[in-house]
Scaffold this motif. Structure first.
Motif, PDB file in Angstrom:
ATOM      1  N   ASN A  14      50.838  38.407  35.801  1.00  0.00           N
ATOM      2  CA  ASN A  14      49.677  38.453  34.931  1.00  0.00           C
ATOM      3  C   ASN A  14      48.477  38.997  35.718  1.00  0.00           C
ATOM      4  OD1 ASN A  14      47.197  37.665  33.609  1.00  0.00           O
ATOM      5  ND2 ASN A  14      48.434  36.388  32.261  1.00  0.00           N
ATOM      6  N   VAL A  15      48.084  40.229  35.400  1.00  0.00           N
ATOM      7  CA  VAL A  15      47.008  40.903  36.130  1.00  0.00           C
ATOM      8  C   VAL A  15      45.706  40.115  36.053  1.00  0.00           C
ATOM      9  CG1 VAL A  15      45.661  43.035  36.286  1.00  0.00           C
ATOM     10  CG2 VAL A  15      48.092  43.148  35.773  1.00  0.00           C
ATOM     11  N   ASP A  16      45.407  39.519  34.906  1.00  0.00           N
ATOM     12  CA  ASP A  16      44.176  38.728  34.768  1.00  0.00           C
ATOM     13  C   ASP A  16      44.181  37.520  35.693  1.00  0.00           C
ATOM     14  OD1 ASP A  16      43.161  40.473  32.833  1.00  0.00           O
ATOM     15  OD2 ASP A  16      44.017  39.320  31.182  1.00  0.00           O
ATOM     16  N   ASP A  17      45.314  36.814  35.773  1.00  0.00           N
ATOM     17  CA  ASP A  17      45.409  35.654  36.662  1.00  0.00           C
ATOM     18  C   ASP A  17      45.314  36.067  38.124  1.00  0.00           C
ATOM     19  OD1 ASP A  17      45.632  34.068  34.436  1.00  0.00           O
ATOM     20  OD2 ASP A  17      47.755  33.591  34.715  1.00  0.00           O
ATOM     21  N   VAL A  18      45.894  37.195  38.461  1.00  0.00           N
ATOM     22  CA  VAL A  18      45.793  37.712  39.829  1.00  0.00           C
ATOM     23  C   VAL A  18      44.329  37.974  40.153  1.00  0.00           C
ATOM     24  CG1 VAL A  18      46.285  39.691  41.326  1.00  0.00           C
ATOM     25  CG2 VAL A  18      48.124  38.669  39.965  1.00  0.00           C
ATOM     26  N   GLU A  19      43.629  38.654  39.263  1.00  0.00           N
ATOM     27  CA  GLU A  19      42.215  38.973  39.500  1.00  0.00           C
ATOM     28  C   GLU A  19      41.373  37.703  39.644  1.00  0.00           C
ATOM     29  OE1 GLU A  19      40.668  41.862  40.266  1.00  0.00           O
ATOM     30  OE2 GLU A  19      42.719  42.599  40.356  1.00  0.00           O
ATOM     31  N   LEU A  20      41.604  36.707  38.784  1.00  0.00           N
ATOM     32  CA  LEU A  20      40.853  35.451  38.871  1.00  0.00           C
ATOM     33  C   LEU A  20      41.107  34.757  40.210  1.00  0.00           C
ATOM     34  CD1 LEU A  20      41.296  33.932  35.289  1.00  0.00           C
ATOM     35  CD2 LEU A  20      39.216  34.879  36.291  1.00  0.00           C
ATOM     36  N   THR A  21      42.345  34.741  40.641  1.00  0.00           N
ATOM     37  CA  THR A  21      42.685  34.105  41.915  1.00  0.00           C
ATOM     38  C   THR A  21      42.033  34.848  43.074  1.00  0.00           C
ATOM     39  OG1 THR A  21      44.804  33.391  40.983  1.00  0.00           O
ATOM     40  CG2 THR A  21      44.580  33.294  43.370  1.00  0.00           C
ATOM     41  N   LEU A  22      42.112  36.164  43.049  1.00  0.00           N
ATOM     42  CA  LEU A  22      41.492  36.964  44.109  1.00  0.00           C
ATOM     43  C   LEU A  22      39.979  36.765  44.140  1.00  0.00           C
ATOM     44  CD1 LEU A  22      43.522  40.299  43.827  1.00  0.00           C
ATOM     45  CD2 LEU A  22      43.764  38.490  45.555  1.00  0.00           C
ATOM     46  N   MET A  23      39.351  36.698  42.964  1.00  0.00           N
ATOM     47  CA  MET A  23      37.905  36.468  42.893  1.00  0.00           C
ATOM     48  C   MET A  23      37.547  35.102  43.482  1.00  0.00           C
ATOM     49  SD  MET A  23      36.869  38.286  39.229  1.00  0.00           S
ATOM     50  CE  MET A  23      36.188  36.786  38.648  1.00  0.00           C
ATOM     51  N   ALA A  24      38.335  34.084  43.158  1.00  0.00           N
ATOM     52  CA  ALA A  24      38.071  32.741  43.674  1.00  0.00           C
ATOM     53  C   ALA A  24      38.206  32.715  45.198  1.00  0.00           C
ATOM     54  CB  ALA A  24      39.028  31.735  43.044  1.00  0.00           C
ATOM     55  N   PHE A  25      39.238  33.358  45.725  1.00  0.00           N
ATOM     56  CA  PHE A  25      39.424  33.397  47.176  1.00  0.00           C
ATOM     57  C   PHE A  25      38.300  34.170  47.851  1.00  0.00           C
ATOM     58  CE2 PHE A  25      44.338  32.864  47.054  1.00  0.00           C
ATOM     59  CZ  PHE A  25      44.188  31.510  46.813  1.00  0.00           C
ATOM     60  N   GLU A  26      37.870  35.267  47.221  1.00  0.00           N
ATOM     61  CA  GLU A  26      36.771  36.060  47.778  1.00  0.00           C
ATOM     62  C   GLU A  26      35.475  35.264  47.767  1.00  0.00           C
ATOM     63  OE1 GLU A  26      34.343  40.032  46.559  1.00  0.00           O
ATOM     64  OE2 GLU A  26      36.534  40.166  46.481  1.00  0.00           O
ATOM     65  N   LYS A  27      35.224  34.557  46.682  1.00  0.00           N
ATOM     66  CA  LYS A  27      34.001  33.770  46.539  1.00  0.00           C
ATOM     67  C   LYS A  27      33.914  32.681  47.604  1.00  0.00           C
ATOM     68  CE  LYS A  27      31.282  31.667  42.860  1.00  0.00           C
ATOM     69  NZ  LYS A  27      31.264  31.326  41.436  1.00  0.00           N
ATOM     70  N   MET A  28      35.049  32.088  47.941  1.00  0.00           N
ATOM     71  CA  MET A  28      35.049  31.035  48.958  1.00  0.00           C
ATOM     72  C   MET A  28      35.192  31.595  50.367  1.00  0.00           C
ATOM     73  SD  MET A  28      38.771  29.322  48.409  1.00  0.00           S
ATOM     74  CE  MET A  28      38.967  28.520  49.966  1.00  0.00           C
ATOM     75  N   GLN A  29      35.290  32.921  50.481  1.00  0.00           N
ATOM     76  CA  GLN A  29      35.418  33.613  51.761  1.00  0.00           C
ATOM     77  C   GLN A  29      36.597  33.076  52.567  1.00  0.00           C
ATOM     78  OE1 GLN A  29      31.462  33.267  53.433  1.00  0.00           O
ATOM     79  NE2 GLN A  29      30.754  35.002  52.232  1.00  0.00           N
ATOM     80  N   LEU A  30      37.719  32.948  51.902  1.00  0.00           N
ATOM     81  CA  LEU A  30      38.946  32.495  52.540  1.00  0.00           C
ATOM     82  C   LEU A  30      39.366  33.500  53.594  1.00  0.00           C
ATOM     83  CD1 LEU A  30      41.226  30.375  52.459  1.00  0.00           C
ATOM     84  CD2 LEU A  30      42.413  31.889  50.874  1.00  0.00           C
TER      85      LEU A  30
END
Length: 151
Positions: A14-30
């Motif tokens: 699911n491209v949308d779920d991938v994007e949401l997960t990537l955004m969350a990881f980016e936001k937390m600077q993982l």
């Protein structure tokens, strides 16, 4: 080249779920490299250095596999079984991150030694928070088996 925290393998069609997960990881600077596979076969290619990942150093295992359940070609349970059958990846942390609440899916995941089963929230803010918590715990706090091949 992987970062000092390693790699997280995100397996989801699911491209949308991938994007949401990537955004969350980016936001937390993982501090981890995120590799995305859109089905189980693509994930196997990454893990075992075949297909488009031929030549990849397979000794460098992901710190975590975030795995969707329902996918084409090879679903999450099929991939989980293959991961647990191989000596090189047997102890690698795998978290099922899926929208399924079916008892059978939960039971089969744990029968095949998934480390955790997390239901994907529908709400964006909740999804973002779940992704952050998963990243913090599994990529930063959890201690994995050295080399992933033995205890």
């Amino acid at each position: 080249m992987a970062s000092k925290r390693g790699v997280i393998l995100l397996v989801d069609d699911n491209v949308d779920d991938v994007e949401l997960t990537l955004m969350a990881f980016e936001k937390m600077q993982l501090d981890a490299d995120i590799i995305v596979a859109y089905d189980g076969l693509e994930a196997l290619d990454y893990l075992f250095g075949t297909g488009r990942y031929a030549g990849r150093d397979v000794r460098e295992l992901p710190r975590l596999v975030l795995l969707d359940l329902k996918m084409p070609r090879l679903d999450g349970l099929g991939l989980l079984k293959r991961i647990r059958e191989d000596e090189r990846t047997r102890y690698m942390p795998v978290v099922m991150l899926t929208s399924s609440t079916e008892k059978r899916d939960i039971t089969e995941s744990y029968q095949n030694w998934v480390n955790s089963y997390v239901r994907k929230p529908v709400n964006f803010k909740q999804f973002e928070e779940v992704s952050k918590q998963l990243g913090l715990y599994w990529a930063l706090l959890n201690v994995t088996v050295p080399g992933g091949t033995h205890l």
